[in-house]
Design a protein around this motif. Sequence first.
Motif, PDB file in Angstrom:
ATOM      1  N   ALA A   1     -78.022  21.132 -20.866  1.00 47.96           N
ATOM      2  CA  ALA A   1     -77.931  22.246 -21.802  1.00 47.96           C
ATOM      3  C   ALA A   1     -76.563  22.323 -22.465  1.00 47.96           C
ATOM      4  N   GLU A   2     -75.524  22.042 -21.707  1.00 49.79           N
ATOM      5  CA  GLU A   2     -74.173  22.171 -22.262  1.00 49.79           C
ATOM      6  C   GLU A   2     -73.850  21.097 -23.289  1.00 49.79           C
ATOM      7  N   LYS A   3     -74.719  20.083 -23.388  1.00 49.11           N
ATOM      8  CA  LYS A   3     -74.478  19.000 -24.345  1.00 49.11           C
ATOM      9  C   LYS A   3     -75.470  18.998 -25.509  1.00 49.11           C
ATOM     10  N   LEU A   4     -76.365  19.979 -25.576  1.00 48.75           N
ATOM     11  CA  LEU A   4     -77.357  20.006 -26.655  1.00 48.75           C
ATOM     12  C   LEU A   4     -76.711  20.038 -28.036  1.00 48.75           C
ATOM     13  N   HIS A   5     -75.532  20.646 -28.130  1.00 49.80           N
ATOM     14  CA  HIS A   5     -74.871  20.748 -29.436  1.00 49.80           C
ATOM     15  C   HIS A   5     -74.548  19.376 -30.014  1.00 49.80           C
ATOM     16  N   LEU A   6     -74.474  18.366 -29.168  1.00 54.44           N
ATOM     17  CA  LEU A   6     -74.179  17.019 -29.650  1.00 54.44           C
ATOM     18  C   LEU A   6     -75.299  16.463 -30.530  1.00 54.44           C
ATOM     19  N   LEU A   7     -76.468  17.072 -30.456  1.00 52.37           N
ATOM     20  CA  LEU A   7     -77.612  16.605 -31.243  1.00 52.37           C
ATOM     21  C   LEU A   7     -77.772  17.358 -32.561  1.00 52.37           C
ATOM     22  N   ASP A   8     -76.833  18.248 -32.881  1.00 52.93           N
ATOM     23  CA  ASP A   8     -76.918  19.007 -34.129  1.00 52.93           C
ATOM     24  C   ASP A   8     -76.987  18.060 -35.327  1.00 52.93           C
ATOM     25  N   GLY A   9     -77.996  18.290 -36.177  1.00 49.45           N
ATOM     26  CA  GLY A   9     -78.122  17.493 -37.391  1.00 49.45           C
ATOM     27  C   GLY A   9     -78.765  16.142 -37.200  1.00 49.45           C
ATOM     28  N   ILE A  10     -79.205  15.834 -35.987  1.00 58.64           N
ATOM     29  CA  ILE A  10     -79.879  14.550 -35.723  1.00 58.64           C
ATOM     30  C   ILE A  10     -81.367  14.829 -35.545  1.00 58.64           C
ATOM     31  N   THR A  11     -82.207  14.140 -36.300  1.00 59.23           N
ATOM     32  CA  THR A  11     -83.644  14.388 -36.224  1.00 59.23           C
ATOM     33  C   THR A  11     -84.414  13.288 -35.513  1.00 59.23           C
ATOM     34  N   SER A  12     -83.807  12.107 -35.338  1.00 61.75           N
ATOM     35  CA  SER A  12     -84.524  11.013 -34.679  1.00 61.75           C
ATOM     36  C   SER A  12     -83.535   9.984 -34.152  1.00 61.75           C
ATOM     37  N   PHE A  13     -84.006   9.152 -33.237  1.00 61.22           N
ATOM     38  CA  PHE A  13     -83.173   8.072 -32.709  1.00 61.22           C
ATOM     39  C   PHE A  13     -82.833   7.077 -33.811  1.00 61.22           C
ATOM     40  N   ASP A  14     -83.811   6.760 -34.673  1.00 62.63           N
ATOM     41  CA  ASP A  14     -83.555   5.807 -35.759  1.00 62.63           C
ATOM     42  C   ASP A  14     -82.438   6.314 -36.666  1.00 62.63           C
ATOM     43  N   GLU A  15     -82.501   7.602 -36.990  1.00 65.81           N
ATOM     44  CA  GLU A  15     -81.459   8.197 -37.836  1.00 65.81           C
ATOM     45  C   GLU A  15     -80.102   8.107 -37.141  1.00 65.81           C
ATOM     46  N   ALA A  16     -80.078   8.413 -35.857  1.00 63.95           N
ATOM     47  CA  ALA A  16     -78.811   8.422 -35.128  1.00 63.95           C
ATOM     48  C   ALA A  16     -78.163   7.051 -35.107  1.00 63.95           C
ATOM     49  N   PHE A  17     -78.933   6.026 -34.817  1.00 60.57           N
ATOM     50  CA  PHE A  17     -78.340   4.704 -34.668  1.00 60.57           C
ATOM     51  C   PHE A  17     -78.030   4.038 -36.004  1.00 60.57           C
ATOM     52  N   ALA A  18     -78.412   4.690 -37.094  1.00 57.28           N
ATOM     53  CA  ALA A  18     -78.040   4.195 -38.420  1.00 57.28           C
ATOM     54  C   ALA A  18     -76.706   4.777 -38.887  1.00 57.28           C
ATOM     55  N   ASP A  19     -76.171   5.697 -38.093  1.00 55.48           N
ATOM     56  CA  ASP A  19     -74.932   6.384 -38.449  1.00 55.48           C
ATOM     57  C   ASP A  19     -73.997   6.341 -37.241  1.00 55.48           C
ATOM     58  N   PRO A  20     -72.864   5.658 -37.337  1.00 57.27           N
ATOM     59  CA  PRO A  20     -71.960   5.505 -36.179  1.00 57.27           C
ATOM     60  C   PRO A  20     -71.547   6.834 -35.549  1.00 57.27           C
ATOM     61  N   GLU A  21     -71.276   7.833 -36.367  1.00 60.65           N
ATOM     62  CA  GLU A  21     -70.842   9.114 -35.814  1.00 60.65           C
ATOM     63  C   GLU A  21     -71.971   9.775 -35.036  1.00 60.65           C
ATOM     64  N   LYS A  22     -73.179   9.754 -35.580  1.00 58.97           N
ATOM     65  CA  LYS A  22     -74.323  10.349 -34.893  1.00 58.97           C
ATOM     66  C   LYS A  22     -74.687   9.538 -33.649  1.00 58.97           C
ATOM     67  N   ALA A  23     -74.577   8.225 -33.751  1.00 56.99           N
ATOM     68  CA  ALA A  23     -74.875   7.367 -32.607  1.00 56.99           C
ATOM     69  C   ALA A  23     -73.920   7.677 -31.452  1.00 56.99           C
ATOM     70  N   SER A  24     -72.652   7.911 -31.778  1.00 54.53           N
ATOM     71  CA  SER A  24     -71.668   8.241 -30.746  1.00 54.53           C
ATOM     72  C   SER A  24     -72.018   9.551 -30.055  1.00 54.53           C
ATOM     73  N   ARG A  25     -72.454  10.542 -30.831  1.00 61.19           N
ATOM     74  CA  ARG A  25     -72.831  11.834 -30.250  1.00 61.19           C
ATOM     75  C   ARG A  25     -74.088  11.708 -29.395  1.00 61.19           C
ATOM     76  N   LEU A  26     -75.052  10.908 -29.864  1.00 63.55           N
ATOM     77  CA  LEU A  26     -76.282  10.729 -29.089  1.00 63.55           C
ATOM     78  C   LEU A  26     -75.993  10.047 -27.758  1.00 63.55           C
ATOM     79  N   LEU A  27     -75.159   9.013 -27.775  1.00 62.22           N
ATOM     80  CA  LEU A  27     -74.829   8.312 -26.536  1.00 62.22           C
ATOM     81  C   LEU A  27     -74.075   9.230 -25.575  1.00 62.22           C
ATOM     82  N   ALA A  28     -73.237  10.100 -26.120  1.00 63.59           N
ATOM     83  CA  ALA A  28     -72.527  11.061 -25.274  1.00 63.59           C
ATOM     84  C   ALA A  28     -73.509  12.045 -24.645  1.00 63.59           C
ATOM     85  N   PHE A  29     -74.545  12.430 -25.391  1.00 65.90           N
ATOM     86  CA  PHE A  29     -75.569  13.324 -24.852  1.00 65.90           C
ATOM     87  C   PHE A  29     -76.320  12.650 -23.708  1.00 65.90           C
TER      88      PHE A  29
END
Length: 316
Positions: free
Chosen positions: A8-36
């Motif tokens: 729960a404390e890490k849910l904010h890391l997914l803000d603005g990310i709608t899918s895994f494909d989207e996340a891994f196409a963007d280095p900044e989003k990919a970094s946040r997803l991996l941290a989550f």
Amino acid sequence: MPLDATIAEKLHLLDGITSFDEAFADPEKASRLLAFLNDGNEYAPPAVRHHDESIGSDAGEFSIRVYEPDAQPQRVLVWAHGGGFTGGTIDMPEGDFFSREICQRASAVVISVDYAVAGAGIGYPTLHRQVTAAFMWARAAAPRWSISTDSVALGGASAGANLVLGSVAESIDTRSPLPAQLILAYPTAHRDLQVSAEVEKLTSTLPPMLRFTPAVISSMYAAYANGAVDAPYLAMDNRSFVGFPPMTVIVDEYDDLRTSGEVLAARAHDDGVKTTLRLAPGMLHGHFNRTAAVPQVDDDLAFVAEVLADGARAAR
């Protein structure tokens, strides 16, 4: 229960990310997803022996990974990872970490199936028939570990659990050998099923990428169907479970697909199948992609190992 606090404390890391494909196409989003996805704890999966083998079958050639315990094996589990039919690999935690843990905890040979994922002209029925081919390979190989051919269990997670169900349903219809038991983790078993009000209340506050909305589920099954019109083993919406092996179903509390698992277990029980339903409290869909450093994951790995042990004792 509330959503697990470390998640729960890490849910904010997914803000603005709608899918895994989207996340891994963007280095900044990919970094946040991996941290989550990082549990924040040092974790070393059990160092068990394993090797890959290639299987040629009517459903095409594919690989399996065979994990073997140091002690005399007591049971065999054939395991199919998840990934929404279009993704996932035997190297993901749900494939590799899970297999290593169960191999060690249950003194089990675990055979992880590297089935072809849907896409680029691949789909139904290739995926579930490769799971069947892996199961038949395991039956033939079981004597090398001094295990009965009739004692091989079959299991899978999410979309992998669907493939397991399709494999067993077709085997029943064709009077082919069946597994000794089924272990299904947070399965998707239905193509058309409304989420229960209880589950909807829990999941409605989750970030979009963690939801299995009707549109997401429809897209998943369309990809797997690959245009097939006659696909009786694609989903279990109208399937009778008479004749199915004993079934253990694990569902995650904060998961839209929890409804599918609960309905599956109830219908199987009503059809006379020995059925166990287990809730993973506070967990999101796919909690076997996390490590045993998470207490609930550790508990559920121990539970799966015990279920396999009980099944092996019953088969003797």
